[in-house]
Motif scaffolding. Structure first.
Motif, PDB file in Angstrom:
ATOM      1  N   LYS A 713       0.827  -1.207   0.000  1.00 21.59           N
ATOM      2  CA  LYS A 713       0.000   0.000   0.000  1.00 21.59           C
ATOM      3  C   LYS A 713       0.860   1.255   0.000  1.00 21.59           C
ATOM      4  CE  LYS A 713      -4.075  -1.999   2.242  1.00 21.59           C
ATOM      5  NZ  LYS A 713      -4.969  -1.739   1.098  1.00 21.59           N
ATOM      6  N   LEU A 714       2.023   1.198   0.650  1.00 18.28           N
ATOM      7  CA  LEU A 714       2.911   2.356   0.698  1.00 18.28           C
ATOM      8  C   LEU A 714       3.776   2.482  -0.543  1.00 18.28           C
ATOM      9  CD1 LEU A 714       4.110   2.161   4.424  1.00 18.28           C
ATOM     10  CD2 LEU A 714       2.485   3.782   3.445  1.00 18.28           C
ATOM     11  N   GLY A 715       3.751   1.459  -1.401  1.00 18.17           N
ATOM     12  CA  GLY A 715       4.587   1.496  -2.594  1.00 18.17           C
ATOM     13  C   GLY A 715       6.039   1.149  -2.329  1.00 18.17           C
ATOM     14  N   HIS A 716       6.332   0.500  -1.183  1.00 17.42           N
ATOM     15  CA  HIS A 716       7.705   0.091  -0.858  1.00 17.42           C
ATOM     16  C   HIS A 716       7.960  -1.277  -1.475  1.00 17.42           C
ATOM     17  CE1 HIS A 716       7.452   2.801   2.981  1.00 17.42           C
ATOM     18  NE2 HIS A 716       7.425   3.482   1.850  1.00 17.42           N
ATOM     19  N   ARG A 717       8.855  -1.343  -2.455  1.00 22.15           N
ATOM     20  CA  ARG A 717       8.987  -2.528  -3.296  1.00 22.15           C
ATOM     21  C   ARG A 717      10.182  -3.420  -2.974  1.00 22.15           C
ATOM     22  NH1 ARG A 717       4.151  -2.745  -6.193  1.00 22.15           N
ATOM     23  NH2 ARG A 717       3.428  -0.599  -6.387  1.00 22.15           N
ATOM     24  N   ARG A 718      11.115  -2.941  -2.187  1.00 28.01           N
ATOM     25  CA  ARG A 718      12.332  -3.732  -1.951  1.00 28.01           C
ATOM     26  C   ARG A 718      12.090  -4.739  -0.834  1.00 28.01           C
ATOM     27  NH1 ARG A 718      17.042   0.542  -1.275  1.00 28.01           N
ATOM     28  NH2 ARG A 718      15.452   1.592   0.003  1.00 28.01           N
ATOM     29  N   ASN A 719      11.396  -5.823  -1.186  1.00 28.32           N
ATOM     30  CA  ASN A 719      11.009  -6.841  -0.225  1.00 28.32           C
ATOM     31  C   ASN A 719      11.475  -8.216  -0.702  1.00 28.32           C
ATOM     32  OD1 ASN A 719       9.373  -4.892   1.314  1.00 28.32           O
ATOM     33  ND2 ASN A 719       8.009  -4.979  -0.447  1.00 28.32           N
ATOM     34  N   TRP A 720      11.923  -9.030   0.260  1.00 25.69           N
ATOM     35  CA  TRP A 720      12.416 -10.385  -0.031  1.00 25.69           C
ATOM     36  C   TRP A 720      11.749 -11.323   0.964  1.00 25.69           C
ATOM     37  CZ3 TRP A 720      18.329 -11.797   0.750  1.00 25.69           C
ATOM     38  CH2 TRP A 720      18.518 -13.161   0.489  1.00 25.69           C
ATOM     39  N   ALA A 772      23.439 -16.370   1.202  1.00 28.14           N
ATOM     40  CA  ALA A 772      24.198 -15.573   2.181  1.00 28.14           C
ATOM     41  C   ALA A 772      24.865 -14.346   1.577  1.00 28.14           C
ATOM     42  CB  ALA A 772      25.236 -16.468   2.870  1.00 28.14           C
ATOM     43  N   PRO A 773      25.512 -14.431   0.399  1.00 30.20           N
ATOM     44  CA  PRO A 773      26.113 -13.208  -0.170  1.00 30.20           C
ATOM     45  C   PRO A 773      25.081 -12.110  -0.428  1.00 30.20           C
ATOM     46  CG  PRO A 773      26.998 -15.169  -1.244  1.00 30.20           C
ATOM     47  CD  PRO A 773      25.854 -15.630  -0.410  1.00 30.20           C
ATOM     48  N   LEU A 774      23.909 -12.515  -0.949  1.00 29.02           N
ATOM     49  CA  LEU A 774      22.863 -11.526  -1.194  1.00 29.02           C
ATOM     50  C   LEU A 774      22.327 -10.972   0.124  1.00 29.02           C
ATOM     51  CD1 LEU A 774      21.125 -10.098  -3.306  1.00 29.02           C
ATOM     52  CD2 LEU A 774      19.501 -11.995  -3.145  1.00 29.02           C
ATOM     53  N   LEU A 775      22.219 -11.836   1.137  1.00 27.62           N
ATOM     54  CA  LEU A 775      21.782 -11.390   2.461  1.00 27.62           C
ATOM     55  C   LEU A 775      22.701 -10.285   2.978  1.00 27.62           C
ATOM     56  CD1 LEU A 775      20.259 -11.674   5.213  1.00 27.62           C
ATOM     57  CD2 LEU A 775      21.914 -13.481   5.762  1.00 27.62           C
ATOM     58  N   ALA A 800      20.837 -18.962  13.731  1.00 31.46           N
ATOM     59  CA  ALA A 800      22.195 -19.496  13.587  1.00 31.46           C
ATOM     60  C   ALA A 800      22.768 -19.163  12.212  1.00 31.46           C
ATOM     61  CB  ALA A 800      22.172 -21.003  13.813  1.00 31.46           C
ATOM     62  N   VAL A 801      21.943 -19.265  11.169  1.00 36.76           N
ATOM     63  CA  VAL A 801      22.419 -18.941   9.819  1.00 36.76           C
ATOM     64  C   VAL A 801      22.702 -17.450   9.700  1.00 36.76           C
ATOM     65  CG1 VAL A 801      21.810 -18.912   7.373  1.00 36.76           C
ATOM     66  CG2 VAL A 801      21.263 -20.911   8.770  1.00 36.76           C
ATOM     67  N   LEU A 802      21.855 -16.617  10.275  1.00 37.09           N
ATOM     68  CA  LEU A 802      22.105 -15.175  10.245  1.00 37.09           C
ATOM     69  C   LEU A 802      23.410 -14.837  10.956  1.00 37.09           C
ATOM     70  CD1 LEU A 802      18.498 -13.841  11.011  1.00 37.09           C
ATOM     71  CD2 LEU A 802      19.731 -13.626   8.849  1.00 37.09           C
ATOM     72  N   ALA A 803      23.636 -15.470  12.118  1.00 40.65           N
ATOM     73  CA  ALA A 803      24.883 -15.225  12.849  1.00 40.65           C
ATOM     74  C   ALA A 803      26.082 -15.726  12.061  1.00 40.65           C
ATOM     75  CB  ALA A 803      24.813 -15.902  14.220  1.00 40.65           C
ATOM     76  N   GLU A 804      25.902 -16.837  11.384  1.00 40.46           N
ATOM     77  CA  GLU A 804      26.975 -17.395  10.560  1.00 40.46           C
ATOM     78  C   GLU A 804      27.316 -16.477   9.394  1.00 40.46           C
ATOM     79  OE1 GLU A 804      26.766 -20.828   7.229  1.00 40.46           O
ATOM     80  OE2 GLU A 804      26.250 -21.483   9.249  1.00 40.46           O
ATOM     81  N   ALA A 805      26.282 -15.911   8.760  1.00 42.21           N
ATOM     82  CA  ALA A 805      26.497 -15.066   7.581  1.00 42.21           C
ATOM     83  C   ALA A 805      26.936 -13.653   7.934  1.00 42.21           C
ATOM     84  CB  ALA A 805      25.217 -15.009   6.745  1.00 42.21           C
ATOM     85  N   LEU A 806      26.422 -13.118   9.041  1.00 35.89           N
ATOM     86  CA  LEU A 806      26.685 -11.720   9.386  1.00 35.89           C
ATOM     87  C   LEU A 806      27.632 -11.552  10.563  1.00 35.89           C
ATOM     88  CD1 LEU A 806      22.974 -10.449   9.194  1.00 35.89           C
ATOM     89  CD2 LEU A 806      24.715 -10.311   7.404  1.00 35.89           C
ATOM     90  N   GLY A 807      27.743 -12.575  11.383  1.00 30.87           N
ATOM     91  CA  GLY A 807      28.501 -12.457  12.617  1.00 30.87           C
ATOM     92  C   GLY A 807      27.569 -12.183  13.786  1.00 30.87           C
ATOM     93  N   GLU A 808      27.833 -12.828  14.927  1.00 32.35           N
ATOM     94  CA  GLU A 808      26.967 -12.666  16.090  1.00 32.35           C
ATOM     95  C   GLU A 808      26.906 -11.220  16.557  1.00 32.35           C
ATOM     96  OE1 GLU A 808      24.167 -14.058  18.521  1.00 32.35           O
ATOM     97  OE2 GLU A 808      25.404 -15.544  17.491  1.00 32.35           O
TER      98      GLU A 808
END
Length: 825
Positions: A713-720, A772-775, A800-808
């Motif tokens: 509704k707000l027109g915000h399109r950058r969604n995954w 992960a690279p795109l994340l 756990a995957v988020l911490a693995e990809a980005l760091g805790e």
């Protein structure tokens, strides 16, 4: 940023200029069929019974007029239609111009005066309001400014509503009238606004030519038209434009023979006329100027112009159809303004659009006030209790750690209780605090929630890890602790107890005994208030849970989403608020379902029936009460209905879950059920259009769906969206909607994990790890992450995957920045 600025500009202009635009719109609509209305009101004045003899020529009508009315005839309008009265304007003795609105009607056959027309004065007043609010030059400036505002409103509204796929007409014009409340206001304001936007732009851009000379001159110059002379223009007909560039004949001293001049006009008009306006000479030697319409003109202002000298010859003849296109548009601006340029349909469309102007003003105000209500409570608390700049003692620090917002609210209420007694306070999230801050404050009150099985809230994870790892002494720090938890969990108030142990290990001393509170534990809050009184708060200023009362909602629709699934059934439910329900919620909020007594009774009866002949069942206790059940809201306020996704849970013995069973099959369509809507700021989405990563499984799609509907509704399109379930064929909940978002560009990326569609099980955390690279790229671009779904398996695996990809540490930073939020159960 641009969108935010334009949104602010849109509503600011709307609530300031909206009232004037509503007045201008309604008065314009009233004038849309002025001629037809006046004609019906004035049979016998504007019309007479048609006769066989021909109508009098203008010279005879003028002669009859001068015998009956003192003064000099200035204008005379005659019409070819039999029975239509002649209309004249007279300059009274001693004056220099015809009286505005002083029209005189004559019988076209004998020149007899027919009396005054009813309604002309009323329409003249309406016209004055429409053009200058009946307030002279000041009103003209205001209406001109409002026309400019209308152009800005149209332009900003168009930008704010621009869809990802503008060529699909449904994105522009499809309207859902079944909505209710704020959602219906939004639909009416945005969709109807799109329908009438071209008409508003046309009315505003043409209307400005009557408001500002500089604008009119610019339009004339753009069209290549000489600036028209306004003095002495006919008071009716509006056709003086084409003659504006015609040089006046020099007076020769000879009196005009009106009869001969009229004969010359009749001979010069190739197709005859339907209406002719004669501008009679004021002095000898001046010519006769006639503006006339062809028998079938394109509009009522498509005037042809003839100038006839005193010698009876045509000195100038300008045909409207022969003018350049730009000239014709300029001289037709009144017809464009009223919609008449496009025929009867155009007039009706412009009238309807004008009448709708109050609708946009009212709905705009309602949407504005609704938005303010949603933000008022938090802002009011923050502004009501500032730290006193001249306090002689350092302010008492109140630190909160919250997941769903309850701890934050209680922290502010505690601050209010102390501040009312003159105690300076400062309120802050623990996410922003470290040991130096605690030492500097000296006295700290902690209000903290426990998340899940003894964990800290997401935003407090980094603080909790610092408290556990650092050895920095906190001697001299005095603390008080209100620890919130859910007694249904094994580790009740686990984070509060961990925090207290860390504080004591590092030398901090308690101000009073720790207070542990379960859900809506009024006794515990009373003990906390008693503790606050030892710091100066008034004892009688009781602290209380201030959750809204449950309200009745009607079950309006229910749909089984996964027939044939190997898993438990999933239902999509829609509820409509009962009249008087104060329904307010945001994407991410919670609907707390209060199981009705009849559902409890039904299960007890079923238990008793099954217990006959079954010794084990006979010993099972009856259901004597049930805590409310929380469900993520799957819709937004603008939808007008409360949407839920409910999985029909079952006990190990096969019995249906009490709450989910009643919602899924027990309640009938039309039944009224009690819900309490609860704010859940720990799962609210970003206010701006930053990228958003949404991760969930099963009925966790509910909370994610609400966020996606809001973003669309707000027109915000950058969604995954990363979503998982068992089988795509049966368990892809809201498949058409999700795939529609992907096709429309609301979802830039969609990753699906249906675990049982292949031999090797695949889950959402696997899809996340693959990307992960795109994340990391999205996070570096400012993305926020929302996770909704099962606390067993999915949520810890995704974490756990988020911490693995980005760091805790980075993940904790995102949580502290409110860019990593979870709603798990």
């Amino acid at each position: 940023m641009i969108r935010s600025i334009l949104f602010t500009l849109h509503w600011l202009i709307g609530i300031t200029a909206g009232t004037v635009l509503m007045v201008v719109g309604v008065t314009g609509a009233l004038m849309s069929f002025e001629d037809e209305i006046l004609l019906q009101l004035n049979r016998g004045v504007m019309t007479v019974e048609a006769r066989a003899e021909p109508a009098l020529a203008p010279d005879a009508l003028v002669a009859a007029l001068t015998r009956q009315v003192p003064g000099r005839p200035a204008f005379l309008m005659v019409q070819a239609e039999p029975g239509r009265a002649a209309r004249a304007f007279v300059v009274p003795p001693g004056e220099t111009s015809a009286r505005r609105g002083g029209a005189i009607y004559l019988d076209p056959y004998d020149g007899t005066l027919l009396g005054a027309a009813r309604g002309e004065a009323t329409f003249r007043f309406i016209r004055e309001i429409h053009r200058w609010l009946a307030w002279g030059d000041i009103g003209r400036a205001i209406t001109g400014g409002s026309a400019i505002c209308l152009v800005i409103l149209a332009a900003t509204g168009l930008y704010l509503r621009w869809p990802r796929r503008p060529l699909d007409w449904r994105n522009w014009f499809a309207m859902r009238l079944a909505l209710r409340g704020r959602a219906l206001f939004w639909e009416l304001h945005s969709v109807l606004g799109t329908w009438v936007l071209p008409l508003y732009l046309l009315a505003a851009l043409t209307g400005l030519t009557w408001s500002y000379n500089w604008y009119r001159d610019a339009v004339w110059a753009l069209a290549g038209v000489p600036i028209p002379q306004r003095a002495g223009a006919p008071p009716a007909g509006g056709g003086g434009g084409a003659a504006g560039g015609v040089p006046r004949a020099r007076p020769q001293g000879q009196a005009l023979d009106l009869g001969a001049a009229w004969t010359a006009f009749v001979e010069a008009a190739p197709h005859g006329y339907s209406r002719a306006i004669l501008r009679l000479p004021a002095q000898p030697g001046q010519p006769l100027r006639v503006s006339y319409l062809d028998p079938h003109p394109p509009n009522s202002v498509a005037m042809n112009q003839i100038t006839i000298g005193t010698d009876g010859r045509v000195a100038e003849h300008t045909r409207f159809e022969a003018l350049p296109a730009g000239h014709r548009l300029v001289f037709s601006r009144l017809a464009l303004h009223t919609g008449e340029y496009f025929g009867l349909g155009g007039r009706i469309a412009m009238m309807v659009a004008s009448l709708l102007m109050p609708l946009f003003g009212v709905t705009g105000w309602l949407l504005y006030l609704g938005r303010r209500r949603q933000k008022r409570a938090a802002k009011a608390l923050a502004k009501q209790f500032p730290v006193l700049a001249d306090a002689t003692a350092p302010p008492l620090l109140i630190a909160f750690a919250t997941q769903g917002g309850t701890a934050q609210a209680l922290a502010w209420r505690s601050a209010a209780s102390l501040r009312a007694a003159g105690v300076p306070v400062q309120v802050s999230s623990v996410a922003t605090l470290g040991a130096p801050d605690l030492v500097a404050a000296g006295r700290v009150l902690f209000v903290v929630s426990t998340f899940g099985e003894g964990e800290p809230p997401d935003a407090a994870r980094a603080f909790a890890r610092r408290m556990a790892a650092e050895d920095r002494a906190l001697e001299g720090v005095e603390y008080g602790l209100l620890s919130l938890g859910d007694r249904s969990y094994a580790h009740f108030c686990g984070f509060g107890r961990t925090l207290e142990a860390a504080l004591q290990r590092r030398g901090a001393k308690p101000l009073f005994g720790t207070v542990e509170a379960g859900r809506e534990d009024a006794e515990a809050l009373a003990r906390w208030q008693e503790a606050l009184s030892t710091l100066g708060a008034a004892r009688e200023a009781a602290l209380a849970w201030t959750e809204a009362r449950p309200e009745a909602w009607r079950l309006a629709a229910r749909r089984h989403l996964n027939p044939g699934s190997v898993g438990w059934p999933v239902y999509h439910l829609e509820f409509e608020p009962e009249p008087g329900t104060s329904a307010q919620w945001e994407a991410g909020d919670i609907a707390e379902f209060h199981v009705p007594a009849e559902a409890v009774a039904a299960q007890d009866q079923a238990r008793e029936a099954e217990a006959e002949g079954d010794a084990e069942l006979a010993t099972r206790p009856a259901v004597t009460g049930l805590a409310p059940r929380d469900y993520s809201i799957a819709s937004v306020q603008e939808d007008g209905r409360l949407h839920l996704l409910v999985r029909g849970m079952r006990y190990p013995d096969g019995r249906p879950g009490l709450a989910s069973g009643w919602l899924g099959t027990g309640a009938a369509i039309g039944d009224r059920l009690d819900f309490r809507l609860r704010g859940n700021p720990g799962f609210h989405g970003p206010e701006d259009d930053r990228p958003l990563i949404l991760i969930g499984n099963g009925t966790g799609l509910a909370g994610l769906r609400a966020h996606l509907r809001r973003r669309a509704k707000l027109g915000h399109r950058r969604n995954w969206l990363i979503f998982g379930e068992r089988n795509a064929a049966h368990d892809f909940h809201h498949r058409a909607e999700v795939e529609g978002w992907r096709a429309q560009g609301v979802l830039l990326r969609l990753d699906l994990a249906f675990s049982r569609d292949q031999e090797q099980r695949v889950y959402v955390q696997d899809r996340l790890r693959e990307a992960a690279p795109l994340l990391r790229a999205w996070v570096e671009a400012g993305a926020a992450i929302l996770v909704c779904g099962s606390a067993e398996g999915m949520a810890p695996a995704v974490h756990a995957v988020l911490a693995e990809a980005l760091g805790e540490d980075r993940l904790d930073e995102l949580a502290a920045e409110e860019r990593y939020r979870r709603d798990i159960y």
